[in-house]
Design a protein around this motif. Structure first.
Motif, PDB file in Angstrom:
ATOM      1  N   UNK A 171       7.574  14.525   3.080  1.00  0.00           N
ATOM      2  CA  UNK A 171       6.636  13.727   2.902  1.00  0.00           C
ATOM      3  C   UNK A 171       6.748  12.219   3.963  1.00  0.00           C
ATOM      4  N   UNK A 172       7.706  11.862   4.379  1.00  0.00           N
ATOM      5  CA  UNK A 172       7.851  10.835   5.222  1.00  0.00           C
ATOM      6  C   UNK A 172       7.122  11.039   6.591  1.00  0.00           C
ATOM      7  N   UNK A 173       6.509  12.099   6.896  1.00  0.00           N
ATOM      8  CA  UNK A 173       5.649  11.973   8.332  1.00  0.00           C
ATOM      9  C   UNK A 173       4.210  12.019   7.921  1.00  0.00           C
ATOM     10  N   UNK A 174       3.931  11.770   6.613  1.00  0.00           N
ATOM     11  CA  UNK A 174       2.468  11.392   6.675  1.00  0.00           C
ATOM     12  C   UNK A 174       2.207  10.040   6.595  1.00  0.00           C
ATOM     13  N   UNK A 175       0.843   9.709   6.997  1.00  0.00           N
ATOM     14  CA  UNK A 175       0.522   8.372   7.159  1.00  0.00           C
ATOM     15  C   UNK A 175       0.073   7.671   5.822  1.00  0.00           C
ATOM     16  N   UNK A 176       1.242   7.050   5.228  1.00  0.00           N
ATOM     17  CA  UNK A 176       1.094   6.424   3.845  1.00  0.00           C
ATOM     18  C   UNK A 176       0.409   5.240   3.991  1.00  0.00           C
ATOM     19  N   UNK A 177       0.362   4.690   5.145  1.00  0.00           N
ATOM     20  CA  UNK A 177      -0.525   3.227   5.094  1.00  0.00           C
ATOM     21  C   UNK A 177      -1.834   3.092   4.888  1.00  0.00           C
ATOM     22  N   UNK A 178      -2.305   4.314   5.106  1.00  0.00           N
ATOM     23  CA  UNK A 178      -3.963   4.285   4.644  1.00  0.00           C
ATOM     24  C   UNK A 178      -4.149   4.225   3.154  1.00  0.00           C
ATOM     25  N   UNK A 212       0.862  -1.309   0.125  1.00  0.00           N
ATOM     26  CA  UNK A 212       0.006  -0.174   0.080  1.00  0.00           C
ATOM     27  C   UNK A 212       0.973   0.917   0.157  1.00  0.00           C
ATOM     28  N   UNK A 213       1.881   1.454   0.920  1.00  0.00           N
ATOM     29  CA  UNK A 213       2.518   2.398   1.080  1.00  0.00           C
ATOM     30  C   UNK A 213       3.657   2.677  -0.321  1.00  0.00           C
ATOM     31  N   UNK A 214       4.222   1.563  -0.883  1.00  0.00           N
ATOM     32  CA  UNK A 214       4.774   1.531  -2.183  1.00  0.00           C
ATOM     33  C   UNK A 214       3.888   2.240  -3.500  1.00  0.00           C
ATOM     34  N   UNK A 215       2.583   1.751  -3.181  1.00  0.00           N
ATOM     35  CA  UNK A 215       1.773   2.243  -4.343  1.00  0.00           C
ATOM     36  C   UNK A 215       1.331   3.705  -4.183  1.00  0.00           C
ATOM     37  N   UNK A 216       1.099   3.925  -2.999  1.00  0.00           N
ATOM     38  CA  UNK A 216       0.644   5.283  -2.610  1.00  0.00           C
ATOM     39  C   UNK A 216       1.973   6.499  -3.132  1.00  0.00           C
ATOM     40  N   UNK A 217       3.175   6.173  -2.648  1.00  0.00           N
ATOM     41  CA  UNK A 217       4.301   6.872  -3.119  1.00  0.00           C
ATOM     42  C   UNK A 217       4.533   6.852  -4.362  1.00  0.00           C
ATOM     43  N   UNK A 259       9.745   6.617   6.408  1.00  0.00           N
ATOM     44  CA  UNK A 259       8.185   6.712   6.923  1.00  0.00           C
ATOM     45  C   UNK A 259       8.223   5.707   8.005  1.00  0.00           C
ATOM     46  N   UNK A 260       8.673   4.559   7.509  1.00  0.00           N
ATOM     47  CA  UNK A 260       8.583   3.361   8.496  1.00  0.00           C
ATOM     48  C   UNK A 260       9.115   3.679   9.764  1.00  0.00           C
ATOM     49  N   UNK A 261      10.445   4.441   9.743  1.00  0.00           N
ATOM     50  CA  UNK A 261      11.209   4.801  10.970  1.00  0.00           C
ATOM     51  C   UNK A 261      10.221   5.722  11.590  1.00  0.00           C
ATOM     52  N   UNK A 262       9.836   6.620  10.806  1.00  0.00           N
ATOM     53  CA  UNK A 262       8.627   7.654  11.693  1.00  0.00           C
ATOM     54  C   UNK A 262       7.556   6.904  12.376  1.00  0.00           C
TER      55      UNK A 262
END
Length: 295
Positions: free
Chosen positions: A278-285, A46-51, A70-73
């Motif tokens: 961009x790293x600090x947004x919720x990309x898993x959604x 999901x994260x990869x596709x969103x990015x 992102x995952x670190x954050x």
């Protein structure tokens, strides 16, 4: 009964971990990063596709760097949220610093009641939506969607209301907002409005992060109907464990703006904030699960 038992064990576990210093919690975050990202691969697709769709111009190596950041954050966000169970008011004010909290009290005073705050799932929104001690006369209310797991739902309510903030169930939003206005309650009601609407509420589409996106319009509808001032919370991550938010007025008179202007203005400010880092947004959604239908 089982839900009460599960909640009891969960809360004790969180409380014990919250006693740990932040330095130790960040070591746990680094371990969690390996588990969540490297081993389990939590929502990596999901994260990869969103990015990829949001940044088609970025080379693969840059997207992977952003993904790792992102995952670190994200893992920092998890341990920071746990820390809410044992975070002093003084430390909360230092780590979740609001640059101009006096503007909230000023606006609620001018409006003789409630205002609407728009923010996104950026930085650590849990720290800011719980930071009620920063305000002198205004109470924070957060619109939330109850979790299916009752134990986790009770836990998050406990953490979010620890400093005096209050929650409003999503389905009760209109009724509670009317009640607040009728009683002239000095309240700042927070809408985290960056997630996808449900399929029955695809009323407004715009371009967001390089792709057609349906936006939530509930906050605008309430603001226009009840004549409530609207502000945007512009969040920055200063360094690990420290965030700053600047309160920015969008409009004092939403009822005088064209339909969907407020939603579009929010989208543009949100996008600008995300693009800054961009790293600090919720990309898993699963933000783009619906496609715009052609007329």
């Amino acid at each position: 009964m089982w839900n009460n038992i599960a909640y009891g064990f969960l809360y004790i576990w969180v409380k014990l971990h919250a006693l740990l210093p932040m330095k130790v919690l960040y070591i746990l975050s680094d371990i969690l990063y390996v588990l969540v990202y490297k081993l389990v691969g939590y929502r990596v697709k999901v994260v990869r596709s969103n990015m990829q769709r949001s940044f088609p111009e970025k080379p693969a190596i840059e997207l992977r760097r952003l993904e790792r950041a992102f995952y670190h954050h994200f893992c920092d966000y998890i341990v920071e949220t746990i820390k809410l169970a044992h975070l002093s008011v003084e430390e909360a004010q230092t780590r979740a610093y609001v640059k101009n909290p006096e503007l909230l009290d000023q606006l609620t005073g001018e409006a003789d009641g409630s205002i609407i705050m728009l923010m996104g799932h950026y930085g650590n929104w849990e720290w800011f939506t719980s930071a009620n001690p920063l305000l002198k006369e205004t109470t924070l209310y957060q619109i939330y969607r109850p979790l299916s797991n009752q134990a986790f739902d009770r836990l998050f309510i406990k953490l979010r209301t620890r400093y005096g903030s209050k929650g409003i169930r999503k389905n009760d939003t209109m009724r509670e907002m009317v009640h607040l206005k009728k009683n002239k309650t000095r309240a700042a009601v927070i809408f985290l409005a960056d997630q996808a609407p449900n399929q029955a509420n695809l009323h407004y589409w715009t371009t967001f992060l390089n792709q057609p996106s349906a936006m939530l319009t509930g906050a605008e509808k309430i603001a226009r109907k009840q004549h409530l001032p609207v502000i945007f919370l512009d969040v920055q991550k200063v360094k690990r464990g420290y965030y700053m938010v600047e309160i920015k007025l969008i409009t004092r008179t939403p009822q005088h703006t064209p339909e969907f202007w407020l939603t579009e203005e929010y989208t543009r400010r949100l996008e600008h904030m995300i693009l800054r880092n961009p790293a600090y947004w919720l990309w898993t959604h699963k933000r783009w699960k619906y496609k715009q239908q052609k007329a």
